[in-house]
Scaffold this motif. Structure first.
Motif, PDB file in Angstrom:
ATOM      1  N   ALA A 163       0.843  -1.203   0.000  1.00  0.00           N
ATOM      2  CA  ALA A 163       0.000   0.000   0.000  1.00  0.00           C
ATOM      3  C   ALA A 163       0.878   1.254   0.000  1.00  0.00           C
ATOM      4  CB  ALA A 163      -0.935  -0.009   1.216  1.00  0.00           C
ATOM      5  N   VAL A 164       1.936   1.200   0.786  1.00  0.00           N
ATOM      6  CA  VAL A 164       2.874   2.326   0.827  1.00  0.00           C
ATOM      7  C   VAL A 164       3.531   2.501  -0.541  1.00  0.00           C
ATOM      8  CG1 VAL A 164       5.132   2.995   1.759  1.00  0.00           C
ATOM      9  CG2 VAL A 164       3.303   2.261   3.314  1.00  0.00           C
ATOM     10  N   ALA A 165       3.928   1.381  -1.150  1.00  0.00           N
ATOM     11  CA  ALA A 165       4.553   1.451  -2.482  1.00  0.00           C
ATOM     12  C   ALA A 165       3.572   2.058  -3.490  1.00  0.00           C
ATOM     13  CB  ALA A 165       4.978   0.059  -2.930  1.00  0.00           C
TER      14      ALA A 165
ATOM     15  N   LEU B 254      -2.298  10.334   0.059  1.00  0.00           N
ATOM     16  CA  LEU B 254      -3.338   9.306   0.143  1.00  0.00           C
ATOM     17  C   LEU B 254      -3.557   8.922   1.614  1.00  0.00           C
ATOM     18  CD1 LEU B 254      -2.700   6.810  -2.816  1.00  0.00           C
ATOM     19  CD2 LEU B 254      -3.772   9.059  -2.803  1.00  0.00           C
ATOM     20  N   LEU B 255      -4.811   8.636   1.933  1.00  0.00           N
ATOM     21  CA  LEU B 255      -5.132   8.149   3.277  1.00  0.00           C
ATOM     22  C   LEU B 255      -5.221   6.620   3.223  1.00  0.00           C
ATOM     23  CD1 LEU B 255      -5.914   8.740   6.237  1.00  0.00           C
ATOM     24  CD2 LEU B 255      -8.309   8.791   5.478  1.00  0.00           C
ATOM     25  N   VAL B 256      -4.355   5.967   3.982  1.00  0.00           N
ATOM     26  CA  VAL B 256      -4.337   4.500   4.007  1.00  0.00           C
ATOM     27  C   VAL B 256      -4.795   4.039   5.386  1.00  0.00           C
ATOM     28  CG1 VAL B 256      -2.949   2.417   3.691  1.00  0.00           C
ATOM     29  CG2 VAL B 256      -2.349   4.515   2.434  1.00  0.00           C
ATOM     30  N   PHE B 257      -5.907   3.327   5.422  1.00  0.00           N
ATOM     31  CA  PHE B 257      -6.363   2.737   6.684  1.00  0.00           C
ATOM     32  C   PHE B 257      -5.811   1.324   6.788  1.00  0.00           C
ATOM     33  CE2 PHE B 257     -10.538   4.934   8.287  1.00  0.00           C
ATOM     34  CZ  PHE B 257      -9.810   6.082   8.536  1.00  0.00           C
ATOM     35  N   ASP B 258      -5.045   1.076   7.833  1.00  0.00           N
ATOM     36  CA  ASP B 258      -4.601  -0.283   8.135  1.00  0.00           C
ATOM     37  C   ASP B 258      -5.705  -0.930   8.963  1.00  0.00           C
ATOM     38  OD1 ASP B 258      -3.573  -2.569   9.261  1.00  0.00           O
ATOM     39  OD2 ASP B 258      -1.627  -1.692   9.763  1.00  0.00           O
ATOM     40  N   GLU B 259      -6.508  -1.757   8.283  1.00  0.00           N
ATOM     41  CA  GLU B 259      -7.613  -2.446   8.972  1.00  0.00           C
ATOM     42  C   GLU B 259      -7.286  -3.933   9.136  1.00  0.00           C
ATOM     43  OE1 GLU B 259     -11.221  -1.354   9.745  1.00  0.00           O
ATOM     44  OE2 GLU B 259     -11.649   0.011   8.077  1.00  0.00           O
TER      45      GLU B 259
ATOM     46  N   THR C  66      -6.876   0.589   1.657  1.00  0.00           N
ATOM     47  CA  THR C  66      -7.112  -0.147   2.902  1.00  0.00           C
ATOM     48  C   THR C  66      -6.255  -1.402   2.863  1.00  0.00           C
ATOM     49  OG1 THR C  66      -9.407   0.606   3.050  1.00  0.00           O
ATOM     50  CG2 THR C  66      -8.861  -1.399   4.264  1.00  0.00           C
ATOM     51  N   THR C  67      -5.738  -1.778   4.030  1.00  0.00           N
ATOM     52  CA  THR C  67      -5.038  -3.059   4.107  1.00  0.00           C
ATOM     53  C   THR C  67      -5.781  -3.987   5.055  1.00  0.00           C
ATOM     54  OG1 THR C  67      -3.565  -2.185   5.816  1.00  0.00           O
ATOM     55  CG2 THR C  67      -2.774  -2.122   3.539  1.00  0.00           C
ATOM     56  N   LEU C  68      -5.748  -5.266   4.685  1.00  0.00           N
ATOM     57  CA  LEU C  68      -6.427  -6.314   5.455  1.00  0.00           C
ATOM     58  C   LEU C  68      -5.441  -7.439   5.742  1.00  0.00           C
ATOM     59  CD1 LEU C  68      -9.684  -6.665   3.293  1.00  0.00           C
ATOM     60  CD2 LEU C  68      -9.398  -5.255   5.356  1.00  0.00           C
ATOM     61  N   GLY C  69      -5.835  -8.319   6.636  1.00  0.00           N
ATOM     62  CA  GLY C  69      -5.018  -9.496   6.930  1.00  0.00           C
ATOM     63  C   GLY C  69      -5.779 -10.380   7.894  1.00  0.00           C
ATOM     64  N   LYS C  70      -5.034 -11.164   8.661  1.00  0.00           N
ATOM     65  CA  LYS C  70      -5.607 -11.954   9.752  1.00  0.00           C
ATOM     66  C   LYS C  70      -6.758 -12.863   9.298  1.00  0.00           C
ATOM     67  CE  LYS C  70      -3.090  -9.587  12.880  1.00  0.00           C
ATOM     68  NZ  LYS C  70      -1.965 -10.163  13.581  1.00  0.00           N
ATOM     69  N   TYR C  71      -7.918 -12.747   9.945  1.00  0.00           N
ATOM     70  CA  TYR C  71      -9.026 -13.697   9.758  1.00  0.00           C
ATOM     71  C   TYR C  71      -9.566 -13.765   8.325  1.00  0.00           C
ATOM     72  CZ  TYR C  71     -12.282  -9.909   9.144  1.00  0.00           C
ATOM     73  OH  TYR C  71     -12.920  -8.835   8.624  1.00  0.00           O
ATOM     74  N   VAL C  72      -9.293 -12.738   7.510  1.00  0.00           N
ATOM     75  CA  VAL C  72      -9.916 -12.664   6.184  1.00  0.00           C
ATOM     76  C   VAL C  72      -9.517 -13.869   5.318  1.00  0.00           C
ATOM     77  CG1 VAL C  72     -10.242 -11.238   4.112  1.00  0.00           C
ATOM     78  CG2 VAL C  72     -10.096 -10.144   6.359  1.00  0.00           C
ATOM     79  N   GLY C  73      -8.381 -14.488   5.636  1.00  0.00           N
ATOM     80  CA  GLY C  73      -7.980 -15.709   4.933  1.00  0.00           C
ATOM     81  C   GLY C  73      -8.489 -16.969   5.614  1.00  0.00           C
ATOM     82  N   GLY C  74      -9.521 -16.848   6.430  1.00  0.00           N
ATOM     83  CA  GLY C  74     -10.127 -18.018   7.068  1.00  0.00           C
ATOM     84  C   GLY C  74      -9.200 -18.694   8.072  1.00  0.00           C
ATOM     85  N   GLY C  75      -8.131 -17.996   8.473  1.00  0.00           N
ATOM     86  CA  GLY C  75      -7.177 -18.588   9.421  1.00  0.00           C
ATOM     87  C   GLY C  75      -5.903 -19.057   8.735  1.00  0.00           C
TER      88      GLY C  75
END
Ligand code: PLP
Length: 433
Positions: free
Chosen positions: A137-139, A234-239, A261-270
């Motif tokens: 996102a930064v890139a 740019l406004l980047v929300f790390d969610e 927006t950045t995502l991670g964690k549970y979104v990959g079902g674990g």
């Protein structure tokens, strides 16, 4: 040695005596892994127990202790340890082969679901972790603006290479950063006035997660939106953590639309997972069919397990009602803890939002990183070891992320346990009359 040191020594000694197998495993691991550890956040003194197996919201260590898992893998374990839909999906997916080195039939479905949920994400790309998502996102922001610097916040955590827990980490990626004070509107106004023309992005967690579960003040976050617009950043929300707080993430609750927006964690079902996405014009920079795209590499970006488990988790398990109930349960835990802290006159408070709860060994209120820094680390450690001994596992720093397997009964039970422990430990903070 004062009474608190003594209580802590005794609690540590009990912890060690009850875990000979974990101690042995730690000694063996330390021959090969520095400190016997390959993920810093999992370390705690005297040594971390070794988990042998896990199911529902339970963990069993190699010494046979069973804990209710309130840590929820730092938010990635939202589905619990053995959700039947996730397990079936992973098993069925494995039957068709593990790693294709080709586009597969799962990735577009997950992308569509992510974009459907998070309104600001018009296009998305997948990564292997939240850290990578933030780096990408930064890139993207730097490429889109032609600028180099980032505005980030003291106390923020955006991954191992973008950590500002106590100022910039020595292993951070070498981006020029301007460090602001979270929830301080005047500070960011001053920083934008000074540095606005060289900022590519403001990278911000809408609630500081690792930094103490400190919700962003809506006025502060809206000001970031306005200032980013006014100065062309740019406004980047790390969610990565906060996206679980509503079907559309914390941004939907706040009514603020970030550019990325950045995502991670549970979104990959674990499974291992990360994603970055947002404005279609910015994400188009990565479109390889354009012939002049920015590269975005990653052998496992579209790995079938994360793609399939993520899609099943979002569409078949984490329905809006289920997600609401999970966050309501977190609110119940937070208010239950606050009540027992106040009733016991104990120097603790609880922060967070929905299913993410922070416990601080300070009377609070904790609204800033400096407030969180006022906590008594010895009391925090004692709280952690006491709860562990009673069969409750949370992060050493007092972090809780409820999984779907934690029930209201678990919540009431842990609140009652905390009330009992506080009554026992009260002499440590009550002054003699
Ligand atoms: N951003 C936030 C807000 C996080 O809490 C984390 C991890 O805890 C990350 C980014 C990094 O994610 P990962 O551990 O998947 O690299």
């Amino acid at each position: 040695m004062d009474a608190l040191d003594q209580a802590l020594d005794e609690a540590r000694a009990r912890y060690v005596a009850a875990r000979p197998r974990s101690a042995e495993a730690q000694a063996e691991a330390a021959r090969w892994l520095p400190g016997g550890n390959t993920r810093t956040v999992l370390w705690f003194d005297p040594f971390p127990f070794r988990a042998a197996r896990a199911w529902d919201c339970y963990l069993e260590d190699v010494d046979g202790h069973v804990y209710v898992d309130l840590l929820g893998e730092y938010t990635a374990g939202l589905f619990g340890h053995s959700d039947p839909v996730i397990r079936e999906t992973v098993t069925a997916t494995l039957a068709d082969g593990i790693s294709f080195g080709a586009h597969n039939t799962h990735e577009a479905g997950l992308a569509a679901e992510v974009c459907r949920r998070f309104a600001s994400m018009e296009r998305v790309r997948f990564t292997n972790s939240g850290t990578e998502a933030n780096l990408m996102a930064v890139a993207a922001a730097r490429a889109a603006t032609g600028r180099e610097a980032l505005l980030v916040f003291d106390g923020a955590y955006h991954g191992g290479l973008l950590s500002f827990a106590h100022g910039p980490s020595p292993v951070n990626a070498p981006y020029p950063v301007v460090l602001g004070t979270y929830n301080d509107v005047e500070d960011v106004e001053r920083l934008f006035a000074e540095h606005g023309d060289r900022l590519a992005a403001v990278l911000v967690e809408p609630m500081l997660g690792s930094g103490g579960c400190i919700p962003g003040d809506p006025v502060f976050l809206q000001r970031l939106r306005d200032l980013a617009d006014a100065h062309g950043a740019l406004l980047v929300f790390d969610e990565v953590m906060t996206s679980r707080l509503s079907p559309g993430g914390l941004q939907a609750l706040l009514g603020i639309r970030p550019d990325l927006t950045t995502l991670g964690k549970y979104v990959g079902g674990g499974m291992s997972f990360g994603a970055f996405g947002g404005r279609a014009d910015v994400m188009a920079l990565f479109d390889p069919s354009s012939g002049h795209a920015l590269p975005h590499a990653g052998t496992f970006n579209n790995n079938v397990l994360s793609m399939a488990a993520g899609l099943a988790g979002l569409t078949r398990v984490l329905t809006p009602d289920v997600q609401q109930a999970l966050n309501d349960r977190g609110d119940r835990l937070r208010s239950g803890l606050e009540q027992v802290f106040r009733a016991a006159g104990a120097p603790f408070c609880a922060t967070g939002c929905g299913s993410i709860v922070g416990v601080h060994a300070t009377p609070g209120p904790v609204r800033t990183v400096a407030d969180a820094g006022a906590a008594d680390d010895r009391l925090a450690e004692l709280f952690f070891l006491d709860l562990l001994e009673c069969g409750w596992y949370l992060a050493r720093r007092g972090f809780v992320a409820l999984s779907l397997r934690v029930t209201d009964a678990h919540v009431d039970d842990v609140v009652a346990t905390v009330a009992r422990l506080l009554a026992e430990r009260a002499p440590l903070w009550e002054q003699p009359a």
